[in-house]
Write a protein that holds these residues in place. Structure first.
Motif, mmCIF file in Angstrom:
data_model
loop_
_atom_site.group_PDB
_atom_site.id
_atom_site.type_symbol
_atom_site.label_atom_id
_atom_site.label_comp_id
_atom_site.label_asym_id
_atom_site.label_seq_id
_atom_site.Cartn_x
_atom_site.Cartn_y
_atom_site.Cartn_z
ATOM 1 N N TYR A 1 -14.299 0.535 -5.391
ATOM 2 C CA TYR A 1 -14.519 1.385 -4.224
ATOM 3 C C TYR A 1 -13.265 2.174 -3.867
ATOM 4 O O TYR A 1 -12.167 1.624 -3.824
ATOM 5 N N ASP A 2 -13.448 3.457 -3.572
ATOM 6 C CA ASP A 2 -12.339 4.278 -3.081
ATOM 7 C C ASP A 2 -12.075 3.985 -1.605
ATOM 8 O O ASP A 2 -10.940 4.074 -1.147
ATOM 9 N N LEU B 1 -10.482 -8.218 -1.507
ATOM 10 C CA LEU B 1 -10.879 -6.809 -1.381
ATOM 11 C C LEU B 1 -9.840 -5.904 -2.034
ATOM 12 O O LEU B 1 -10.179 -4.993 -2.788
ATOM 13 N N ARG B 2 -8.584 -6.162 -1.751
ATOM 14 C CA ARG B 2 -7.488 -5.344 -2.283
ATOM 15 C C ARG B 2 -7.444 -5.402 -3.813
ATOM 16 O O ARG B 2 -7.380 -4.373 -4.483
ATOM 17 N N ASP B 3 -7.498 -6.600 -4.372
ATOM 18 C CA ASP B 3 -7.263 -6.773 -5.805
ATOM 19 C C ASP B 3 -8.512 -6.681 -6.665
ATOM 20 O O ASP B 3 -8.422 -6.332 -7.841
ATOM 21 N N ARG B 4 -9.670 -6.995 -6.088
ATOM 22 C CA ARG B 4 -10.872 -7.085 -6.918
ATOM 23 C C ARG B 4 -11.938 -6.051 -6.599
ATOM 24 O O ARG B 4 -12.894 -5.915 -7.357
ATOM 25 N N ALA B 5 -11.805 -5.317 -5.490
ATOM 26 C CA ALA B 5 -12.854 -4.352 -5.118
ATOM 27 C C ALA B 5 -12.340 -2.926 -4.961
ATOM 28 O O ALA B 5 -13.060 -1.982 -5.266
ATOM 29 N N LEU B 6 -11.099 -2.757 -4.483
ATOM 30 C CA LEU B 6 -10.572 -1.400 -4.264
ATOM 31 C C LEU B 6 -10.133 -0.760 -5.570
ATOM 32 O O LEU B 6 -9.561 -1.417 -6.442
ATOM 33 N N SER B 7 -10.363 0.549 -5.667
ATOM 34 C CA SER B 7 -9.835 1.321 -6.794
ATOM 35 C C SER B 7 -8.308 1.376 -6.665
ATOM 36 O O SER B 7 -7.762 1.049 -5.611
ATOM 37 N N PRO B 8 -7.595 1.783 -7.725
ATOM 38 C CA PRO B 8 -6.127 1.778 -7.664
ATOM 39 C C PRO B 8 -5.546 2.542 -6.473
ATOM 40 O O PRO B 8 -4.520 2.145 -5.936
ATOM 41 N N ASN B 9 -6.179 3.614 -6.052
ATOM 42 C CA ASN B 9 -5.703 4.365 -4.891
ATOM 43 C C ASN B 9 -6.641 4.178 -3.705
ATOM 44 O O ASN B 9 -6.728 5.030 -2.835
ATOM 45 N N SER C 1 1.999 -4.695 2.156
ATOM 46 C CA SER C 1 3.399 -4.394 2.449
ATOM 47 C C SER C 1 3.918 -3.272 1.556
ATOM 48 O O SER C 1 3.562 -3.170 0.382
ATOM 49 N N ALA C 2 4.759 -2.445 2.121
ATOM 50 C CA ALA C 2 5.358 -1.331 1.378
ATOM 51 C C ALA C 2 6.245 -1.848 0.254
ATOM 52 O O ALA C 2 6.413 -1.180 -0.766
ATOM 53 N N ALA C 3 6.804 -3.038 0.414
ATOM 54 C CA ALA C 3 7.654 -3.608 -0.637
ATOM 55 C C ALA C 3 6.870 -3.824 -1.931
ATOM 56 O O ALA C 3 7.446 -3.874 -3.004
ATOM 57 N N GLN C 4 5.560 -3.925 -1.828
ATOM 58 C CA GLN C 4 4.703 -4.108 -2.999
ATOM 59 C C GLN C 4 4.046 -2.789 -3.422
ATOM 60 O O GLN C 4 3.097 -2.781 -4.184
ATOM 61 N N GLY C 5 4.545 -1.665 -2.893
ATOM 62 C CA GLY C 5 3.990 -0.367 -3.244
ATOM 63 C C GLY C 5 2.710 -0.049 -2.506
ATOM 64 O O GLY C 5 1.908 0.764 -2.947
ATOM 65 N N ARG C 6 2.505 -0.685 -1.378
ATOM 66 C CA ARG C 6 1.303 -0.477 -0.578
ATOM 67 C C ARG C 6 1.712 0.051 0.784
ATOM 68 O O ARG C 6 2.890 0.138 1.098
ATOM 69 N N ALA C 7 0.728 0.390 1.610
ATOM 70 C CA ALA C 7 1.056 0.893 2.940
ATOM 71 C C ALA C 7 -0.021 0.471 3.934
ATOM 72 O O ALA C 7 -1.189 0.338 3.587
ATOM 73 N N LEU C 8 0.400 0.272 5.171
ATOM 74 C CA LEU C 8 -0.502 -0.058 6.262
ATOM 75 C C LEU C 8 -0.148 0.828 7.450
ATOM 76 O O LEU C 8 1.023 0.919 7.828
ATOM 77 N N TYR C 9 -1.146 1.476 7.997
ATOM 78 C CA TYR C 9 -0.970 2.293 9.196
ATOM 79 C C TYR C 9 -1.860 1.722 10.281
ATOM 80 O O TYR C 9 -2.994 1.341 10.024
ATOM 81 N N ILE C 10 -1.351 1.655 11.492
ATOM 82 C CA ILE C 10 -2.121 1.138 12.617
ATOM 83 C C ILE C 10 -2.372 2.282 13.585
ATOM 84 O O ILE C 10 -1.433 2.897 14.094
ATOM 85 N N LEU C 11 -3.635 2.572 13.815
ATOM 86 C CA LEU C 11 -4.025 3.579 14.793
ATOM 87 C C LEU C 11 -4.453 2.848 16.057
ATOM 88 O O LEU C 11 -5.419 2.089 16.039
ATOM 89 N N ASP C 12 -3.720 3.070 17.130
ATOM 90 C CA ASP C 12 -3.973 2.355 18.375
ATOM 91 C C ASP C 12 -4.673 3.297 19.337
ATOM 92 O O ASP C 12 -4.139 4.346 19.691
ATOM 93 N N CYS D 1 -5.350 0.739 5.353
ATOM 94 C CA CYS D 1 -4.600 -0.014 4.350
ATOM 95 C C CYS D 1 -4.721 0.685 3.003
ATOM 96 O O CYS D 1 -5.828 0.852 2.486
ATOM 97 N N LEU D 2 -3.599 1.088 2.427
ATOM 98 C CA LEU D 2 -3.577 1.782 1.146
ATOM 99 C C LEU D 2 -3.181 0.804 0.056
ATOM 100 O O LEU D 2 -2.142 0.144 0.154
ATOM 101 N N ARG D 3 -3.994 0.733 -0.993
ATOM 102 C CA ARG D 3 -3.700 -0.199 -2.088
ATOM 103 C C ARG D 3 -2.407 0.195 -2.792
ATOM 104 O O ARG D 3 -1.635 -0.656 -3.209
ATOM 105 N N THR D 4 -2.176 1.489 -2.973
ATOM 106 C CA THR D 4 -0.916 1.948 -3.553
ATOM 107 C C THR D 4 -0.336 3.028 -2.675
ATOM 108 O O THR D 4 -1.044 3.750 -1.993
ATOM 109 N N SER D 5 0.959 3.114 -2.696
ATOM 110 C CA SER D 5 1.660 4.126 -1.926
ATOM 111 C C SER D 5 2.667 4.775 -2.860
ATOM 112 O O SER D 5 3.521 4.097 -3.416
ATOM 113 N N GLU D 6 2.574 6.075 -3.058
ATOM 114 C CA GLU D 6 3.476 6.773 -3.970
ATOM 115 C C GLU D 6 4.933 6.592 -3.572
ATOM 116 O O GLU D 6 5.767 6.262 -4.373
#
Length: 142
Positions: A45-46, A69-77, A100-111, A121-126
Motif C-alpha cells: 500500500y502507498d 504495517l510499516r515493514d509488511r504492508a507499506l510500499s517503500p515510500n 524515527s529519522a535515524a532509521q531513514g523514516r519520518a513522523l509529522y504530527i498535525l495538531d 508516518c513516512l516509511r522512508t525519508s530522502e
C-alpha cells in the motif's frame, strides 16, 4: 463498516479504481494475517489510513502492529496516517520509535488544537531534519 464505504463513494468524491482497495475486517486481525515476509511489492500500500480507535490503548497502535504495517504492508515510500483522539503521549512515542529519522523514516504530527491529532508516518525519508516531535500536554482553555 460497509455504510462508511458507501458514504465515502457517494458523498466524498472517493472513486473506485484498479488501485483502490477497501477491506472491511477487524484491523488487528488483518495486520496479524499479513505474511511474515510481507506483501508482494505489487500488493503493498502507498497509503494506509487508520481512524479506528475510539479509545486507547488500541490493538492497532501497539509497537507490534505499527511495525507490521510499516515493514509488511507499506510500499517503500508508503505513508501511514493515524488519527488520534485525545492526548496519548505513549502512543505518540510508539509511532516516533517506529518512524524515527535515524532509521531513514519520518513522523509529522498535525495538531488540530483541540483533542485530535493526525500522525503522518513516512516509511522512508530522502533527507531532512529529524521530524520527531515531543508530545505535549494539551493547553487548557482560558
Amino acid at each position: 463498516e460497509p455504510e462508511v464505504v458507501r458514504l465515502a463513494l457517494d458523498h466524498f468524491n472517493v472513486k473506485r479504481g484498479p488501485n483502490f482497495n477497501v477491506t472491511i475486517q477487524d484491523g488487528r486481525k488483518w495486520v496479524d494475517g499479513l505474511p511474515r515476509e510481507g506483501l508482494a511489492d505489487a500488493r503493498r500500500y502507498d497509503i494506509i489510513v487508520q481512524d479506528a480507535c475510539a479509545g486507547h490503548p488500541c490493538s492497532l497502535v501497539t509497537a507490534e502492529a505499527i511495525a507490521a504495517l510499516r515493514d509488511r504492508a507499506l510500499s517503500p515510500n508508503g505513508v501511514l496516517v493515524q488519527n488520534l483522539f485525545g492526548v496519548e503521549p505513549d502512543v505518540i512515542r510508539t509511532f516516533q520509535d517506529a518512524f524515527s529519522a535515524a532509521q531513514g523514516r519520518a513522523l509529522y504530527i498535525l495538531d488540530s488544537g483541540y483533542s485530535s491529532k493526525a500522525l503522518i508516518c513516512l516509511r522512508t525519508s530522502e533527507s531532512g531534519p529529524d521530524a520527531r516531535a515531543t508530545p505535549r500536554e494539551p493547553e487548557q482553555a482560558a
